[in-house]
Design a protein around this motif. Structure first.
Motif, PDB file in Angstrom:
ATOM      1  N   GLU A 124      35.557   7.369   2.198  1.00 20.55           N
ATOM      2  CA  GLU A 124      35.565   7.654   3.633  1.00 20.55           C
ATOM      3  C   GLU A 124      35.871   6.368   4.373  1.00 20.55           C
ATOM      4  O   GLU A 124      35.646   5.281   3.886  1.00 20.55           O
ATOM      5  CB  GLU A 124      34.213   8.208   4.077  1.00 20.55           C
ATOM      6  N   TYR A 182      28.156  -1.379   5.331  1.00 24.36           N
ATOM      7  CA  TYR A 182      27.493  -0.446   6.217  1.00 24.36           C
ATOM      8  C   TYR A 182      28.365  -0.215   7.438  1.00 24.36           C
ATOM      9  O   TYR A 182      29.063  -1.117   7.883  1.00 24.36           O
ATOM     10  CB  TYR A 182      26.154  -1.006   6.700  1.00 24.36           C
ATOM     11  N   GLN A 207      25.092   3.641   5.091  1.00 20.70           N
ATOM     12  CA  GLN A 207      25.797   2.929   4.038  1.00 20.70           C
ATOM     13  C   GLN A 207      27.124   3.600   3.760  1.00 20.70           C
ATOM     14  O   GLN A 207      27.248   4.809   3.807  1.00 20.70           O
ATOM     15  CB  GLN A 207      24.947   2.896   2.776  1.00 20.70           C
ATOM     16  N   TRP A 208      28.084   2.763   3.439  1.00 18.34           N
ATOM     17  CA  TRP A 208      29.428   3.269   3.184  1.00 18.34           C
ATOM     18  C   TRP A 208      29.502   3.929   1.822  1.00 18.34           C
ATOM     19  O   TRP A 208      28.982   3.410   0.839  1.00 18.34           O
ATOM     20  CB  TRP A 208      30.408   2.099   3.251  1.00 18.34           C
ATOM     21  N   GLU A 209      30.166   5.065   1.767  1.00 15.42           N
ATOM     22  CA  GLU A 209      30.397   5.721   0.476  1.00 15.42           C
ATOM     23  C   GLU A 209      31.881   5.727   0.191  1.00 15.42           C
ATOM     24  O   GLU A 209      32.692   5.749   1.098  1.00 15.42           O
ATOM     25  CB  GLU A 209      29.897   7.170   0.535  1.00 15.42           C
ATOM     26  N   THR A 265      31.737   6.573   8.349  1.00 19.38           N
ATOM     27  CA  THR A 265      30.388   6.138   7.997  1.00 19.38           C
ATOM     28  C   THR A 265      29.545   5.971   9.249  1.00 19.38           C
ATOM     29  O   THR A 265      28.390   6.389   9.309  1.00 19.38           O
ATOM     30  CB  THR A 265      30.441   4.784   7.277  1.00 19.38           C
ATOM     31  N   ARG A 297      28.603   9.250  10.606  1.00 20.61           N
ATOM     32  CA  ARG A 297      27.560   9.862   9.791  1.00 20.61           C
ATOM     33  C   ARG A 297      26.218   9.249  10.130  1.00 20.61           C
ATOM     34  O   ARG A 297      25.201   9.929  10.217  1.00 20.61           O
ATOM     35  CB  ARG A 297      27.892   9.637   8.319  1.00 20.61           C
TER      36      ARG A 297
END
Lengths: 202, 292
Positions: free
Chosen positions: B198, B59, B193-195, B203, B206
């Protein structure tokens, strides 16, 4: 004999003090300090050290000020950064710039240069309601100090910036920018006659 | 007053890339304490590993701070010391131009009123009277000062709500939001949450932008996180690929923005964080929030 012995430390100390004297100066020294060269004595030349030093290059004239190399940013560090502190109150500006410099020293950030830009005077003109002519109300002077950092670690940077921002005094503007050659050249005074001559040449 | 500062050149200094297989499970429940030191992620560059998933969910959270707007009030000791220093400096100082002019003018006035006044001699020395004396100038300045009304120090009424950005202008405040983590709704720093693909800083950005009805313009100070909080999920939720979560905190400063009062935002000082955050979380967050 006793004279000879007592003169040796004198000679030694005198030789240590007189670095600028060369071979010609040897006679000068002898003429003024009653030292004789006992050339047959085994202690002749005791205290001579100039021949042991490495040869110095002949002293050249001071070279023109060259710009220090502007470092570029690498993956882990920022390049040459200019932290500019500006404001109306000189005491606060000076103290804050000194604080930044000391903070960098403590944190291990290398400070390349720390200089002041010329003070700018701003005249505040007030126009009264009745007349049209403006008159000078006050003169405000803006002082600027620059602290140039060379290798700021990227991990240290957010903490460093936060400390700077939280300790900023009232009325002071802080700005952090990359150092460019234009910034360096802006520090020099313009030379109109030289520019005129250059223009005439071309 | 908080003075504006310009942003540093934004350079992506490093990319923090790992592959995490996303699961559909949501993490639940009570966080368990697991101590880990703050991660100096900038010095590590993990290479992309295809097919090997780390069991931790990532995260990115943002610690958005509002810098103090006015200077803090002084202690009584600081007050006394400041008075003392001021007095000492005054006694050691020399007369300024204006003060010298005042003295000269007053002397000239006394000489004029004396019986043996020779105006020709005076004017020969001083080259004509000035129309505005220093005393007149001082009087006019004092008049102007009387017209000036300084603003009140605490603009807020004593009951400024906790969600307002304008409370406690002398201190720096941290933004807290209420989010649902698993089954509970708790107060924490805004996170997302990390995607894959990126950076963690994106993150965090965002996470900040996705806050409902809030419009915060934040300036991130760097690409490196300032703290990390790692916790394991309770046993019933754990699977092989999803042991727990790691939250990476980034620091940012508020440059502009507003939020409606209805939304569950809180702007709190460092000392007030204790009342809102859970103890293990608070322990990690406390480490990187400076109390200046």
């Amino acid at each position: 004999m006793i004279d000879c012995l007592s003169s040796i430390p004198l000679q030694a100390s005198f030789a240590l003090h007189s670095r600028v004297l060369d071979q010609a100066g040897l006679l000068f020294r002898l003429a003024f300090s009653n030292e004789r060269q006992y050339r047959t004595m085994p202690t002749h030349g005791i205290g001579k050290y100039k021949h042991l030093l490495p040869k110095e290059a002949p002293k050249k004239k001071k070279e023109r000020q060259q710009m220090k190399q502007i470092k570029t940013a690498t993956d882990a560090e920022y390049g040459t950064l200019n932290v500019k502190v500006s404001g109306y109150d000189m005491i606060l500006v000076e103290h804050y710039s000194q604080y930044i410099h000391n903070l960098c020293n403590r944190l291990g950030v290398k400070v390349a240069e720390s200089y002041a830009l010329p003070t700018k005077s701003t005249e505040v003109m007030v126009m009264p309601e009745q007349g049209t002519k403006m008159y000078v109300d006050a003169i405000l002077k803006t002082h600027e100090r620059i602290v140039q950092l060379s290798q700021l670690n990227a991990t240290l940077c957010p903490t460093f910036m936060e400390v700077l921002l939280k300790n900023q005094p009232e009325g002071i503007q802080l700005s952090v920018k990359l150092h460019t050659e234009a910034d360096y050249q802006a520090r020099f005074k313009a030379r109109p006659e030289l520019e005129g001559l250059m223009a005439q040449m071309t | 007053m908080a003075a504006p500062c310009s942003r540093m050149a934004n350079r992506p200094l490093w990319q923090f890339i790992t592959n995490v297989r996303r699961t559909g499970l949501k993490h639940t429940g009570v966080r368990q304490i697991s101590l880990s030191s703050a991660c100096r992620a900038a010095t590590q560059t993990r290479s992309k590993t295809e097919g090997v998933a780390s069991p931790w969910k990532l995260y990115g959270a943002v610690c958005l701070q509002r810098l103090p707007v006015i200077s803090q009030e002084r202690n009584p000791i600081e007050d006394q010391f400041a008075e003392l220093m001021h007095q000492m400096e005054l006694e050691r100082s020399l007369l300024s131009d204006h003060e010298q002019r005042l003295l000269e003018d007053s002397e000239r006035m006394t000489r004029k009123q004396a019986d043996n006044y020779d105006s020709d001699e005076e004017e020969a020395d001083y080259g004509g009277q000035e129309t505005i004396t220093a005393q007149d100038q001082e009087d006019s300045w004092e008049q102007k000062l009387k017209h000036f009304q300084p603003a009140l120090r605490d603009r807020g009424r004593s009951g400024t709500p906790l969600g307002s950005v304008e409370r406690c202008l002398g201190d720096s405040l941290v933004l807290l939001v209420q989010q649902t983590v698993g089954k509970e709704t708790i107060w924490l720093l805004p996170q997302a949450q990390w995607e894959a693909g990126e950076t963690l800083r994106q993150t965090a950005e965002r996470g900040l932008n996705s806050l409902p009805e809030a419009d915060f313009k934040a300036t991130f100070l760097g690409n490196t996180p300032c703290g990390v909080y790692r916790y394991k999920f309770p046993k019933e939720v754990q699977t092989e690929c999803c042991v727990g979560a790691k939250v990476f905190f980034f620091k940012a400063f508020l440059s502009a923005g507003s939020a409606s009062q209805k939304e569950p935002f809180l702007w709190v000082k460092k000392t007030e964080l204790q009342g809102y955050l859970k103890p293990p979380y608070l322990e990690k967050v406390d480490r990187f929030i400076l109390n200046l």
